[in-house]
Design a protein around this motif. Sequence first.
Motif, PDB file in Angstrom:
ATOM      1  N   SER A   1      -0.355   3.872   1.184  1.00 43.64           N
ATOM      2  CA  SER A   1       0.636   2.903   0.996  1.00 43.64           C
ATOM      3  C   SER A   1       0.715   2.122   2.521  1.00 43.64           C
ATOM      4  CB  SER A   1       2.003   3.638   0.562  1.00 43.64           C
ATOM      5  OG  SER A   1       3.160   2.581   0.717  1.00 43.64           O
TER       6      SER A   1
ATOM      7  N   LEU B   1      -0.824  -3.146  -3.045  1.00 40.11           N
ATOM      8  CA  LEU B   1       0.514  -3.095  -2.802  1.00 40.11           C
ATOM      9  C   LEU B   1       0.703  -3.969  -1.566  1.00 40.11           C
ATOM     10  CD1 LEU B   1       1.113   0.728  -2.708  1.00 40.11           C
ATOM     11  CD2 LEU B   1       1.799  -0.923  -4.162  1.00 40.11           C
TER      12      LEU B   1
ATOM     13  N   THR C   1       2.902  -6.832  -5.661  1.00 34.55           N
ATOM     14  CA  THR C   1       4.127  -7.131  -4.715  1.00 34.55           C
ATOM     15  C   THR C   1       3.955  -8.811  -4.456  1.00 34.55           C
ATOM     16  OG1 THR C   1       2.802  -6.448  -2.768  1.00 34.55           O
ATOM     17  CG2 THR C   1       4.295  -4.933  -3.996  1.00 34.55           C
TER      18      THR C   1
ATOM     19  N   ASN D   1       1.634  -7.390   0.094  1.00 37.61           N
ATOM     20  CA  ASN D   1       2.367  -8.523  -0.575  1.00 37.61           C
ATOM     21  C   ASN D   1       1.470  -9.880  -0.049  1.00 37.61           C
ATOM     22  OD1 ASN D   1       3.517  -8.285   2.089  1.00 37.61           O
ATOM     23  ND2 ASN D   1       4.374 -10.308   1.546  1.00 37.61           N
TER      24      ASN D   1
ATOM     25  N   THR E   1       7.795   0.703  -2.288  1.00 38.83           N
ATOM     26  CA  THR E   1       7.721  -0.051  -3.502  1.00 38.83           C
ATOM     27  C   THR E   1       8.253   0.846  -4.634  1.00 38.83           C
ATOM     28  OG1 THR E   1       5.594  -0.815  -2.466  1.00 38.83           O
ATOM     29  CG2 THR E   1       5.920  -1.124  -4.867  1.00 38.83           C
TER      30      THR E   1
ATOM     31  N   TYR F   1      10.101  -4.556  -3.291  1.00 37.65           N
ATOM     32  CA  TYR F   1       9.468  -3.518  -2.105  1.00 37.65           C
ATOM     33  C   TYR F   1      10.419  -4.080  -1.050  1.00 37.65           C
ATOM     34  CZ  TYR F   1       7.477  -8.020  -0.257  1.00 37.65           C
ATOM     35  OH  TYR F   1       7.232  -9.016   0.069  1.00 37.65           O
TER      36      TYR F   1
END
Length: 337
Positions: A257, A162, A178, A164, A262, A332
């Motif tokens: 997370s 997750l 992401t 980025n 997201t 996101y």
Amino acid sequence: MAKGLSRGDAMAAQIISEGWLDVPQVKATLELEMKAAVSPGTTTDGAFAAPLAAYGVAAEAIAIERGLSIIGQLASKMRHVPFRVKVAAETGSGTGGAWVAEGNSTPVATSAYAALSQEVYKAQVITVLSKELLQVGDPAAERTVRETAMAGVAAFLDGQFLANTVTLVAQSRPAAITNGAVAVTSTGSTAAQINADLAAMLALITTAGSGLVWIMRPMTAYRIAATIGGTATIGGTAAVDIPRTLFGIPMILSLNSPAQITLVDAGQILYSDSGGIEISTTDEAMLEMNDAPTNPPVAATIMQSLWNNNLWAIRVTRWLAYLRVQTGAVTYMTVTY
């Protein structure tokens, strides 16, 4: 735990495991391992331990890891593909269609496709625990060892999945879903601002959206529920309840997370997972106690002896890969609530 207590002695491990014989996989695995008089097997070794992956300790470990991870909860919604096999994936907007009057020509439409394939990536983590946790017959100790070992690799993979900033590194790691996706900038934490921001995220999804899922931390979901409970449907019930959906879209709540919300169309994520996992243990190693170890370790690095400090190390190795098919499948938003 039986392996750790027996220090690699298969006969001793079988005797110690008597307390877990209500779990048939444990006994079957140990009996098969006693027949291995050469190098230890792994779940990728088709001649020895691979058959165990389907029903033995590896399968149990995979089930635990999936239950603890965001990736595991998304797995059933993602598009499963084999490793290193080219798969055609539509990257265009689709062919559409048109009404055609009698005698008129039928329009010809095109879309865009790409041949994608998944490389095999390996994630590893070493968890060091005290020998006191290996007390035979202590359910709390067994639970601690199990959850600590599995949760470590699950948390790492979810962060990589997750965050980025995680880019593709050939032969080393896949890019986060992401990475390269369009982000929404949070405008604030009032009900109107949160509603507007979430609507902006939905507007950025350009795929069919049949597999949409929100992913966020539990406290983020609770604060959203407390703030916009009167203006948006959250689980179809009052805001005081634990939120399960947001605007009718399922939610995955996990501390793994990043500090972000997201939104992902999971059906547009290619996912490869052979179920391969390897768990090895030792108390006879020198470890660099560092979450960012030097490669290779240098003389100035402080090393710690497991044996000298009455410690026990578990190394978990996991094989999987994932790939976002279209940019518009994921968006996101970094948040502070």
